[in-house]
Motif scaffolding. Structure first.
Motif, mmCIF file in Angstrom:
data_model
loop_
_atom_site.group_PDB
_atom_site.id
_atom_site.type_symbol
_atom_site.label_atom_id
_atom_site.label_comp_id
_atom_site.label_asym_id
_atom_site.label_seq_id
_atom_site.Cartn_x
_atom_site.Cartn_y
_atom_site.Cartn_z
ATOM 1 N N ASN A 287 56.667 19.375 61.996
ATOM 2 C CA ASN A 287 57.525 19.779 63.110
ATOM 3 C C ASN A 287 57.153 21.153 63.643
ATOM 4 O OD1 ASN A 287 58.874 17.386 62.973
ATOM 5 N ND2 ASN A 287 60.843 18.228 62.336
ATOM 6 N N PHE A 288 56.716 22.024 62.733
ATOM 7 C CA PHE A 288 56.295 23.366 63.123
ATOM 8 C C PHE A 288 55.084 23.287 64.046
ATOM 9 C CE2 PHE A 288 54.121 27.493 61.781
ATOM 10 C CZ PHE A 288 54.893 28.268 62.623
ATOM 11 N N GLY A 289 54.077 22.521 63.626
ATOM 12 C CA GLY A 289 52.875 22.349 64.446
ATOM 13 C C GLY A 289 53.160 21.652 65.754
ATOM 14 N N LEU A 296 53.121 24.426 74.013
ATOM 15 C CA LEU A 296 52.090 25.054 74.829
ATOM 16 C C LEU A 296 51.423 24.071 75.787
ATOM 17 C CD1 LEU A 296 50.368 27.483 72.276
ATOM 18 C CD2 LEU A 296 51.569 28.124 74.373
ATOM 19 N N ILE A 297 51.094 22.877 75.297
ATOM 20 C CA ILE A 297 50.353 21.925 76.140
ATOM 21 C C ILE A 297 51.271 21.256 77.156
ATOM 22 C CG2 ILE A 297 48.959 19.835 76.187
ATOM 23 C CD1 ILE A 297 47.951 20.585 73.378
ATOM 24 N N PHE A 298 52.329 20.611 76.668
ATOM 25 C CA PHE A 298 53.198 19.843 77.561
ATOM 26 C C PHE A 298 54.324 20.703 78.160
ATOM 27 C CE2 PHE A 298 51.535 16.691 74.478
ATOM 28 C CZ PHE A 298 50.786 15.942 75.377
ATOM 29 N N GLU A 359 49.525 29.241 59.525
ATOM 30 C CA GLU A 359 49.744 27.928 60.150
ATOM 31 C C GLU A 359 50.011 28.097 61.646
ATOM 32 O OE1 GLU A 359 52.694 25.485 58.290
ATOM 33 O OE2 GLU A 359 51.892 25.811 56.282
ATOM 34 N N ALA A 360 50.791 29.105 61.993
ATOM 35 C CA ALA A 360 51.094 29.362 63.403
ATOM 36 C C ALA A 360 49.829 29.730 64.174
ATOM 37 C CB ALA A 360 52.125 30.480 63.518
ATOM 38 N N LYS A 361 49.000 30.588 63.603
ATOM 39 C CA LYS A 361 47.751 30.993 64.250
ATOM 40 C C LYS A 361 46.867 29.783 64.546
ATOM 41 C CE LYS A 361 47.138 35.636 62.253
ATOM 42 N NZ LYS A 361 46.247 36.445 61.385
ATOM 43 N N PHE A 362 46.735 28.903 63.551
ATOM 44 C CA PHE A 362 45.859 27.756 63.708
ATOM 45 C C PHE A 362 46.398 26.798 64.768
ATOM 46 C CE2 PHE A 362 44.022 23.645 62.071
ATOM 47 C CZ PHE A 362 42.719 23.937 62.448
ATOM 48 N N ALA A 363 47.701 26.563 64.752
ATOM 49 C CA ALA A 363 48.311 25.674 65.748
ATOM 50 C C ALA A 363 48.148 26.254 67.159
ATOM 51 C CB ALA A 363 49.787 25.463 65.430
ATOM 52 N N ILE A 364 48.302 27.576 67.286
ATOM 53 C CA ILE A 364 48.131 28.239 68.588
ATOM 54 C C ILE A 364 46.683 28.119 69.058
ATOM 55 C CG2 ILE A 364 48.141 30.482 69.765
ATOM 56 C CD1 ILE A 364 50.500 31.204 67.804
ATOM 57 N N LEU A 365 45.734 28.308 68.127
ATOM 58 C CA LEU A 365 44.312 28.198 68.457
ATOM 59 C C LEU A 365 43.981 26.794 68.955
ATOM 60 C CD1 LEU A 365 41.426 29.364 68.477
ATOM 61 C CD2 LEU A 365 41.229 28.647 66.083
ATOM 62 N N VAL A 366 44.464 25.774 68.238
ATOM 63 C CA VAL A 366 44.193 24.387 68.615
ATOM 64 C C VAL A 366 44.820 24.069 69.974
ATOM 65 C CG1 VAL A 366 44.671 21.975 68.028
ATOM 66 C CG2 VAL A 366 43.922 23.564 66.247
ATOM 67 N N ALA A 367 46.091 24.436 70.145
ATOM 68 C CA ALA A 367 46.785 24.156 71.414
ATOM 69 C C ALA A 367 46.106 24.874 72.581
ATOM 70 C CB ALA A 367 48.249 24.579 71.312
ATOM 71 N N SER A 368 45.708 26.130 72.360
ATOM 72 C CA SER A 368 45.063 26.903 73.424
ATOM 73 C C SER A 368 43.710 26.303 73.792
ATOM 74 C CB SER A 368 44.891 28.361 72.980
ATOM 75 O OG SER A 368 46.145 28.975 72.760
ATOM 76 N N ALA A 369 42.953 25.844 72.783
ATOM 77 C CA ALA A 369 41.656 25.226 73.040
ATOM 78 C C ALA A 369 41.820 23.932 73.835
ATOM 79 C CB ALA A 369 40.936 24.956 71.726
#
Length: 390
Positions: A287-289, A296-298, A359-369
């Motif tokens: 749920n966090f991810g 960010l995306i939608f 975990e937050a950093k990685f999710a932000i990186l993936v969403a931003s990419a």
């Protein structure tokens, strides 16, 4: 609408530096996950400055709060220029980025809250609200003529408003203590700058020196210091003359090269320094991810375009000149590049919980990419299609 030559030059420089910025992102990720990772982090953590004026900070702080204030100064100058005589000079066009930015903050926060309310992650609701102005502008500038200049100005103005909103959210909800005496001093400096403009002082030195004090007071107030760059920019004198170069235009010309080819690459190197760890991928499917990635995306694309559509239908605002709704969708995707400000909010949200921060950093990186690639691809496709039709 009139697009000023100065904004064209700014975008041309941003386009040229876009590839360099992406290379710096990849280099930073490589270094962080190699044997050089610890040494590189130690460099970023190295304190520089003096204790006399309480200015002894890690190098990373000088980059994010100091150098990026200069970036915000440049973008602020361009936004002011467009407000005075360019794409944002009418109420309908100037109001759209503000409305869109509000939608782009509200909807992502609601999506995150939907997934995480009542959990240990609830405090991170503001993480997907932010748009990374440096990366979003660099990517849209790489499209060249395939994206209308008015759309790029719209995204720049939206990102400025978005970042100001994020800064206000941090000040209200994530700052342990506001130092009102420094806020008062900041306000006094802003009044001084406005008076200098009113009495037509034109030399840059009269604004730069108070601007340094403004940055210092803002930094010590507890509010993110980059806002000082925007406030300073809006007090620099300009004009509507096509023959006389204003102080604003002269300063803008001087800042192009150092911002696009030095400050932004350094910023990318310092802030993409993310070390991949076990469990990070699993965190994406929680749920966090979901809250961060979907927010960010939608959340960005829905919030920006929904709010824009409502106010355009009400005839309060208007679409950017020569832009379509499909291009607005692309701009909404690019606004989903949260990155630095999102990471900053993530760090503040989960102080003392490094595993959640990672975990937050990685999710932000993936969403931003994903947002960056999807937005760039969509706008490039639309631009090609328009070229064929023409």
């Amino acid at each position: 609408m009139l697009i000023t030559e100065y904004f064209k030059k700014f975008l041309h420089s941003s386009q040229s530096s876009g590839i360099l910025l992406i290379l710096c992102v990849l280099l930073s990720l490589f270094i962080a996950n190699s044997s050089l990772g610890v040494s590189f982090q130690n460099v970023l953590d190295t304190h520089i400055g003096t204790e006399i004026f309480h200015l002894n900070y890690p190098l990373s702080i000088w980059i994010n709060d100091g150098l990026m204030a200069i970036f915000f100064l440049l973008v602020g100058l361009e936004i002011k220029r467009e407000i005075v005589e360019g794409e944002l000079s009418s109420f309908k066009s100037a109001s759209l980025p503000i409305i869109a930015a509000i939608g782009g903050m509200v909807v992502p926060a609601l999506i995150y809250y939907f997934f995480n309310h009542g959990t240990e992650y609830a405090n991170g609701w503001a993480i997907p609200m932010a748009t990374d102005i440096a990366f979003s502008l660099a990517i849209i500038s790489m499209l060249g003529k395939r994206a209308p200049l008015s759309l790029k100005i719209f995204l720049a103005a939206l990102a400025i408003v978005d970042d100001l909103g994020a800064i206000m959210v941090i000040a209200i909800f994530y700052t342990d203590q506001l130092h009102w005496e420094y806020l008062g001093l900041s306000a006094a400096v802003v009044v001084l700058l406005i008076l200098l403009n009113f009495f037509k002082f034109k030399k840059h030195i009269y604004y730069i020196i108070p601007g340094l004090f403004l940055w210092y007071f803002m930094h010590h107030s507890g509010i993110h210091a980059t806002i000082a760059g925007v406030l300073l920019a809006f007090t620099i004198p300009t004009n509507t003359s096509t023959t006389e170069i204003s102080p604003l235009e002269k300063l803008e010309q001087k800042l192009h090269l150092p911002v696009n080819f030095l400050i932004m690459p350094i910023f990318a190197l310092a802030n993409t320094n993310i070390t991949f760890k076990d469990g990070m991928v699993d965190g994406l499917f929680s749920n966090f991810g979901y809250g961060i990635i979907f927010g960010l995306i939608f959340g960005k694309i829905i919030g920006i375009n929904l709010f824009s559509w409502i106010f355009i239908k009400l005839k309060i605002s208007s679409l950017p000149d020569k832009s379509s709704w499909s291009q607005m969708l692309g701009a909404g995707l690019l606004a989903g590049i949260g990155f630095t400000m999102s990471i900053f909010i993530g760090l503040l949200s989960f102080k003392g919980h490094p595993e959640i921060q990672d975990e937050a950093k990685f999710a932000i990186l993936v969403a931003s990419a994903i947002s960056g690639f999807a937005g760039f691809s969509l706008l490039k496709y639309i631009g090609k299609k328009k070229e064929i039709l023409q």
